[in-house]
Design an enzyme around this catalytic site. Sequence first.
Site, PDB file in Angstrom:
ATOM      1  N   PRO A 215      55.098  66.261  36.250  1.00 56.24           N
ATOM      2  CA  PRO A 215      55.338  67.713  36.361  1.00 56.24           C
ATOM      3  C   PRO A 215      55.209  68.152  37.821  1.00 56.24           C
ATOM      4  O   PRO A 215      54.116  68.210  38.374  1.00 56.24           O
ATOM      5  CB  PRO A 215      54.232  68.328  35.489  1.00 56.24           C
ATOM      6  CG  PRO A 215      53.163  67.284  35.399  1.00 56.24           C
ATOM      7  CD  PRO A 215      53.835  65.962  35.532  1.00 56.24           C
ATOM      8  N   ASP A 391      52.117  66.134  41.843  1.00 52.12           N
ATOM      9  CA  ASP A 391      52.054  65.895  40.407  1.00 52.12           C
ATOM     10  C   ASP A 391      50.909  66.738  39.842  1.00 52.12           C
ATOM     11  O   ASP A 391      49.738  66.474  40.125  1.00 52.12           O
ATOM     12  CB  ASP A 391      51.820  64.402  40.149  1.00 52.12           C
ATOM     13  CG  ASP A 391      51.856  64.043  38.673  1.00 52.12           C
ATOM     14  OD1 ASP A 391      51.695  64.934  37.824  1.00 52.12           O
ATOM     15  OD2 ASP A 391      52.025  62.841  38.367  1.00 52.12           O
ATOM     16  N   HIS A 392      51.240  67.729  39.008  1.00 53.01           N
ATOM     17  CA  HIS A 392      50.218  68.661  38.525  1.00 53.01           C
ATOM     18  C   HIS A 392      49.265  68.016  37.516  1.00 53.01           C
ATOM     19  O   HIS A 392      48.236  68.613  37.169  1.00 53.01           O
ATOM     20  CB  HIS A 392      50.883  69.888  37.896  1.00 53.01           C
ATOM     21  CG  HIS A 392      50.141  71.159  38.151  1.00 53.01           C
ATOM     22  ND1 HIS A 392      48.756  71.226  38.181  1.00 53.01           N
ATOM     23  CD2 HIS A 392      50.576  72.419  38.409  1.00 53.01           C
ATOM     24  CE1 HIS A 392      48.382  72.462  38.417  1.00 53.01           C
ATOM     25  NE2 HIS A 392      49.458  73.217  38.566  1.00 53.01           N
ATOM     26  N   ARG A 393      49.569  66.806  37.044  1.00 57.62           N
ATOM     27  CA  ARG A 393      48.602  66.088  36.211  1.00 57.62           C
ATOM     28  C   ARG A 393      47.414  65.633  37.044  1.00 57.62           C
ATOM     29  O   ARG A 393      46.297  65.486  36.541  1.00 57.62           O
ATOM     30  CB  ARG A 393      49.265  64.873  35.559  1.00 57.62           C
ATOM     31  CG  ARG A 393      50.402  65.189  34.600  1.00 57.62           C
ATOM     32  CD  ARG A 393      51.081  63.915  34.143  1.00 57.62           C
ATOM     33  NE  ARG A 393      51.608  63.152  35.264  1.00 57.62           N
ATOM     34  CZ  ARG A 393      52.174  61.938  35.147  1.00 57.62           C
ATOM     35  NH1 ARG A 393      52.254  61.364  33.961  1.00 57.62           N
ATOM     36  NH2 ARG A 393      52.639  61.318  36.208  1.00 57.62           N
TER      37      ARG A 393
END
Length: 420
Positions: A215, A391-393
Site C-alpha cells: 500500500p 509501504d504503509h504496512r
Amino acid sequence: MPDVGEGLTEAEIVTWQVKPGDTVTVNQVICEIETAKAAVELPCPWAGTVGELLVQPGESIEVGTPIITIDTGGGAPAGKAGDDEAVPNLVGYGPRQASATRRARRSTAAPVPAVEPQPEPEPEPASEPAPARGGVAVPLAKPPVRKLAKDLGVDLGSLDGSGDGGVITRSDVEAAAAPAPTAPARSVGGVRREPIRGVRKATAAAVSGSAFTAPHVTEFLAVDVTETMALRDRLRATRQYADVKLTPLAFVAKAVCMAAKRTPDINASWDEPAGEIVYYDRVQLGIAAATPRGLIVPKIRDADTLSLRELAGALADLTDTARSGKTPPADLVGGTFTITNVGVFGVDSGTPIINPGEAGILAVGAIKPMPWVVDGELAVRTVCQLALSFDHRLVDGEQGSRFLADVGALLTDPGLALTW
C-alpha cells in the site's frame, strides 16, 4: 544453460563467441546471455572442440536447457542432452539445478525439442512423414519461423509449407497472418512490435507486483538546497575531491543514510510468509539507473558506512557499469531502500513505485533557481522537490514524514550532520 544465481529461471542468448569446430579452453567466454537482470558473459566449463550450437541468438530458454556440445576427447561430447556425466560448475556461478528442465535428444522417435539444433538439417523428403509429437504430425519450420508464428497467432499446423520438403517459411506465416482484403483505407502510419523480454519484462512484473501488494503512500517536500550546492562547490575545489565526480545525488545519498538511522522503519522489509518485519542494520542503497537495456537498480552495499567521498566514487562506478551493461546480477538484488533521480530529465517530481521487498523509495527532482522566502524577504534560491513513497504496512505517516523531513533538513543545512 547454467543458473547464474538469484533465482533466475530463464535467459536469452545474445551472441555466440564461438562456432562449431573452434577449440575452447576452460573459462573461455563462449557467449553472452541476457537475463531479466543483466547481460552476462558465459564461460565454458570444459576444454575441447565445439560440436553444435543448440540455441540460436535471440531465443529465450530455461535454466538447465543444453545450449552447446563440447567434444572433450573422451568419447561422447560433453554437455549434450541425455549425458549422465558430472557437469562441472562454471566459475562465478552456482551449481546446476538437478530439477532443471532438460531437452530431449533430437530424434524422429522422440519429442521434438523446443529449440532445434543448428545448423538446420536438410529437410526430409515430402514423401516421408514429419516428426511426430504424441502421434500428431509436427509442422516443419525453423525456430525463428516458429517464434514469428507464435507472435502473430498463426497455427503452423494449418499451413502448407512452400519451402523445400514442405518446410514452412516466414513468407507462409506472414501470408497467413495478413488480414483479408478490405476497402482501401487512409494510412495512419506504421507500427513496430517487439517481444516483452529481458529487463522490460522483469521491470513490468516487479512494478505491477509492488503496486498491488504494498500500500503506497507518497509525500512531497520542497527543499532549499542552496547551502548544500555551495558546499559542493567548495569541496570540488579541494585536493581531496579533485579526482571525484561529486554530484548532488551523493549528498542526497548521504542524507538518506543518516536519516534512516533515526527512522529504522524505513530500512526494513515485510516478510509475509513468516509474518515478520525484518529490520536491517545496514543500508543497501539502490540507485535507479536508466540504461540502453531499460531501468535497472544496482546497489551500493553498506552505504551507511561510507563517507561522502566514498559514496560519490561508488555512484560514479555504479553509473558507468550500468550504462555499459556489465552490472553483475548479484548487484541488482538485496536492496533495502532506493533513490531515483528524475531531476536529470528536467522533471520536478513524481510518485515513484517502491522496489519490491523494500519499505520506501525517494524521488529527487530537478535542482533549479526559484523564488523563496528567506527571513521574511523574497529571494532567489536553489530549490529541489523530494517525493517519498513508502509501504504503509511498515511505515506510518508519522515515521515517513519524520524521515523525509530529516533528509530535507540535512540538504537545507548540511552542518546539521555534526549535531546528529
